[in-house]
Enzyme design. Structure first.
Site, mmCIF file in Angstrom:
data_model
loop_
_atom_site.group_PDB
_atom_site.id
_atom_site.type_symbol
_atom_site.label_atom_id
_atom_site.label_comp_id
_atom_site.label_asym_id
_atom_site.label_seq_id
_atom_site.Cartn_x
_atom_site.Cartn_y
_atom_site.Cartn_z
ATOM 1 N N SER A 133 -13.807 -19.343 -9.923
ATOM 2 C CA SER A 133 -14.804 -19.850 -8.980
ATOM 3 C C SER A 133 -14.571 -21.333 -8.730
ATOM 4 O O SER A 133 -14.188 -22.080 -9.636
ATOM 5 C CB SER A 133 -16.219 -19.652 -9.542
ATOM 6 O OG SER A 133 -16.512 -18.287 -9.702
ATOM 7 N N THR B 213 -20.300 -21.629 -13.077
ATOM 8 C CA THR B 213 -19.315 -22.364 -12.274
ATOM 9 C C THR B 213 -19.523 -22.223 -10.766
ATOM 10 O O THR B 213 -19.447 -23.228 -10.052
ATOM 11 C CB THR B 213 -17.880 -21.972 -12.665
ATOM 12 O OG1 THR B 213 -17.733 -20.552 -12.670
ATOM 13 C CG2 THR B 213 -17.544 -22.505 -14.049
ATOM 14 N N PRO B 214 -19.797 -21.031 -10.211
ATOM 15 C CA PRO B 214 -20.071 -20.991 -8.774
ATOM 16 C C PRO B 214 -21.443 -21.561 -8.438
ATOM 17 O O PRO B 214 -21.678 -22.059 -7.331
ATOM 18 C CB PRO B 214 -19.993 -19.502 -8.428
ATOM 19 C CG PRO B 214 -20.333 -18.801 -9.695
ATOM 20 C CD PRO B 214 -19.759 -19.668 -10.788
ATOM 21 N N GLY C 198 -13.742 -10.320 -13.071
ATOM 22 C CA GLY C 198 -12.876 -9.215 -13.449
ATOM 23 C C GLY C 198 -13.054 -8.031 -12.508
ATOM 24 O O GLY C 198 -13.694 -8.132 -11.463
ATOM 25 N N GLY D 174 -23.500 -18.349 -19.498
ATOM 26 C CA GLY D 174 -22.223 -18.893 -19.945
ATOM 27 C C GLY D 174 -21.436 -19.554 -18.840
ATOM 28 O O GLY D 174 -21.957 -20.354 -18.059
ATOM 29 N N VAL D 175 -20.159 -19.181 -18.720
ATOM 30 C CA VAL D 175 -19.285 -19.764 -17.702
ATOM 31 C C VAL D 175 -19.654 -19.286 -16.304
ATOM 32 O O VAL D 175 -19.110 -19.774 -15.304
ATOM 33 C CB VAL D 175 -17.805 -19.451 -18.026
ATOM 34 C CG1 VAL D 175 -17.476 -17.984 -17.737
ATOM 35 C CG2 VAL D 175 -16.858 -20.391 -17.296
ATOM 36 N N GLY D 176 -20.612 -18.360 -16.207
ATOM 37 C CA GLY D 176 -21.094 -17.902 -14.903
ATOM 38 C C GLY D 176 -21.772 -18.986 -14.092
ATOM 39 O O GLY D 176 -22.090 -18.785 -12.919
ATOM 40 N N ARG E 150 -5.024 -15.358 -11.570
ATOM 41 C CA ARG E 150 -6.425 -15.153 -11.917
ATOM 42 C C ARG E 150 -7.307 -15.823 -10.878
ATOM 43 O O ARG E 150 -6.943 -16.855 -10.305
ATOM 44 C CB ARG E 150 -6.758 -15.731 -13.302
ATOM 45 C CG ARG E 150 -6.051 -15.052 -14.447
ATOM 46 C CD ARG E 150 -6.494 -13.606 -14.626
ATOM 47 N NE ARG E 150 -5.785 -12.988 -15.748
ATOM 48 C CZ ARG E 150 -4.623 -12.355 -15.647
ATOM 49 N NH1 ARG E 150 -4.026 -12.262 -14.467
ATOM 50 N NH2 ARG E 150 -4.054 -11.823 -16.704
ATOM 51 N N GLU F 165 -8.300 -6.312 5.772
ATOM 52 C CA GLU F 165 -7.646 -7.495 5.199
ATOM 53 C C GLU F 165 -6.913 -8.303 6.258
ATOM 54 O O GLU F 165 -6.840 -9.536 6.169
ATOM 55 C CB GLU F 165 -6.704 -7.056 4.070
ATOM 56 C CG GLU F 165 -7.469 -6.578 2.832
ATOM 57 C CD GLU F 165 -6.665 -5.685 1.924
ATOM 58 O OE1 GLU F 165 -5.418 -5.682 2.029
ATOM 59 O OE2 GLU F 165 -7.278 -4.973 1.099
ATOM 60 N N TYR G 231 0.834 -1.208 0.000
ATOM 61 C CA TYR G 231 0.000 0.000 0.000
ATOM 62 C C TYR G 231 0.867 1.256 0.000
ATOM 63 O O TYR G 231 0.487 2.287 -0.574
ATOM 64 C CB TYR G 231 -0.922 0.013 1.223
ATOM 65 C CG TYR G 231 -2.193 -0.776 1.036
ATOM 66 C CD1 TYR G 231 -3.286 -0.227 0.366
ATOM 67 C CD2 TYR G 231 -2.314 -2.073 1.522
ATOM 68 C CE1 TYR G 231 -4.467 -0.942 0.191
ATOM 69 C CE2 TYR G 231 -3.482 -2.805 1.355
ATOM 70 C CZ TYR G 231 -4.552 -2.228 0.688
ATOM 71 O OH TYR G 231 -5.709 -2.954 0.512
#
Length: 403
Positions: free
Chosen positions: A208, A279-280, A396, A275-277, A205, A136, A94
């Protein structure tokens, strides 16, 4: 911060609205020039596309807009904090970012950046850094306190590879040390880091987790990217498809993410994926079935056609075996066979589902490309669904400003 410094920050809001992306582009160029090692930490695909610069500009503007009460940004802080922890961001980084951000404000804004404004932003950034790193730190503590939890990068071995559709392939990742893994909450992701020879950089990257919570492995299901002009994000996904073999080693961080099944669900659940959404969502659905969830579950999915519909056979089996689960599928171009099986044509449209649950307390989970999420969110709101009942995961940088 003093009240006067807050006023100086607020006074820069119009300037940020006009010059925010220019400022953040300059910032990233400056930082990577002086600290090129950070290219291994940042998503260079999002740098090339401009998404990261836009996301940062929006975040800085939101912070300036709410400088009098930054606590209202905690949901955003939490979302970004999960991303940072997943990438193993540490407090000392930071300070590097802050140094280049303040210098960029001076260099881009020129005479507008008076000593008073620079001093105010220096204090403001440190306040934000303390807020982020403090949050965090709690997330890191939660991971080490969890059974089989860890922080930082850990080597995993690709133990199994399974093709799910013409575009999506699953990779089963097992700890290389032979140990166990922390159970994820369905909907969460892990970060995976590989070395790209063509860029001479490590790139990470988030993917999910598509398996149900377990202690032996994580499964990620990766879509191959096709077409000319792939950015770095496509290179990473294609690296898995073209290069990764069973037995290969990749670095992985512990599960993270705030898009997840609530622990106290006591109403129907609606899963909406594009689509690939999905996966979760497959992790969510299987977990609900394993937990013998007693409320109705509705899954709406849209993709181009049957060949790219991952997990289709498995999903059909789950639906056929459970009377409380409904599935509605949309294909861009369905065949006659698809239509006989109830597949609808065109873009997923919730208004075509007469049985869509709207019982009080129903939770709606949405995942897919940004335009897909935006349409589903707007359609749900138009149906009278409260925004607090809609959760979405945008793959993203966070660019959608919906709730």
């Amino acid at each position: 911060m003093t009240s006067e410094q807050k006023q100086w920050i607020s006074a820069t809001v119009p300037v940020l609205k006009e010059n925010g992306v220019l400022l953040t582009k300059h910032f990233y160029n400056r930082m990577f020039t002086h600290n090129p090692e950070l290219k291994n930490l940042f998503n260079m695909g999002n740098q090339q596309s401009g998404k990261q610069q836009t996301a940062l500009a929006m975040a800085v503007l939101a912070y300036a807009d709410n400088i009098a009460n930054p606590g209202v940004l905690m949901p955003v802080v939490d979302r970004i904090g999960h991303k940072h922890v997943s990438l193993d961001i540490r407090p000392e980084q930071y300070q590097i970012v802050g140094r280049h951000l303040i210098a960029s404000i001076q260099e881009v804004l020129g005479n507008v950046a008076t000593p008073e404004i620079v001093d105010a932003w220096t204090v403001a950034y440190q306040q934000l850094a303390n807020l982020m790193s403090g949050h965090e730190a709690k997330l890191y503590e939660q991971k080490t306190a969890q059974q089989y939890g860890w922080t930082g990068w850990r080597p995993f071995t690709v133990g199994k590879i399974n093709v799910e559709s013409t575009e999506i392939t699953s990779f089963y990742l097992f700890p290389s040390d032979g140990g166990k893994v922390a159970a994820h909450v369905p909907g969460q992701y892990i970060s995976v880091k590989v070395f790209l020879p063509e860029m001479k950089l490590y790139q990470a990257r988030q993917y999910s987790i598509s398996s149900t919570p377990a202690q032996d492995y994580y499964r990620i299901s990766v879509k191959a990217e096709k077409g000319a002009g792939l950015d770095t994000n496509g290179l990473i996904s294609n690296y898995f498809h073209d290069v990764i073999k069973e037995g290969n080693i990749v670095d992985v961080t512990a599960p993270a993410g705030d898009f997840k099944l609530a622990k106290d669900l006591a109403a129907p659940v609606v899963l909406i994926s594009g689509g690939v959404g999905l996966t979760p969502m497959i992790s969510m659905l299987q977990n609900l079935v394993e937990q013998k969830f007693t409320y109705p579950i509705t899954w709406l999915h849209g993709c181009r056609n049957r060949s790219v519909h991952a997990f289709k056979d498995q999903l059909d089996q789950i639906v056929n075996a459970n009377d409380s689960i409904e599935q509605h599928v949309f294909y861009d171009v369905p065949t006659a066979r698809d239509k006989q099986e109830g597949v609808m044509e065109g873009f997923l449209d919730i208004n075509k589902i007469a049985s869509l649950p709207q019982y009080p307390g129903t939770m709606y989970y949405v995942c897919g490309p940004a335009p897909f999420i935006r349409k589903q969110y707007q359609d749900l709101i138009s149906c009278g669904i409260k925004k607090e009942s809609i959760l979405f995961e945008e793959f993203g940088p966070a660019l959608l400003q919906l709730n």
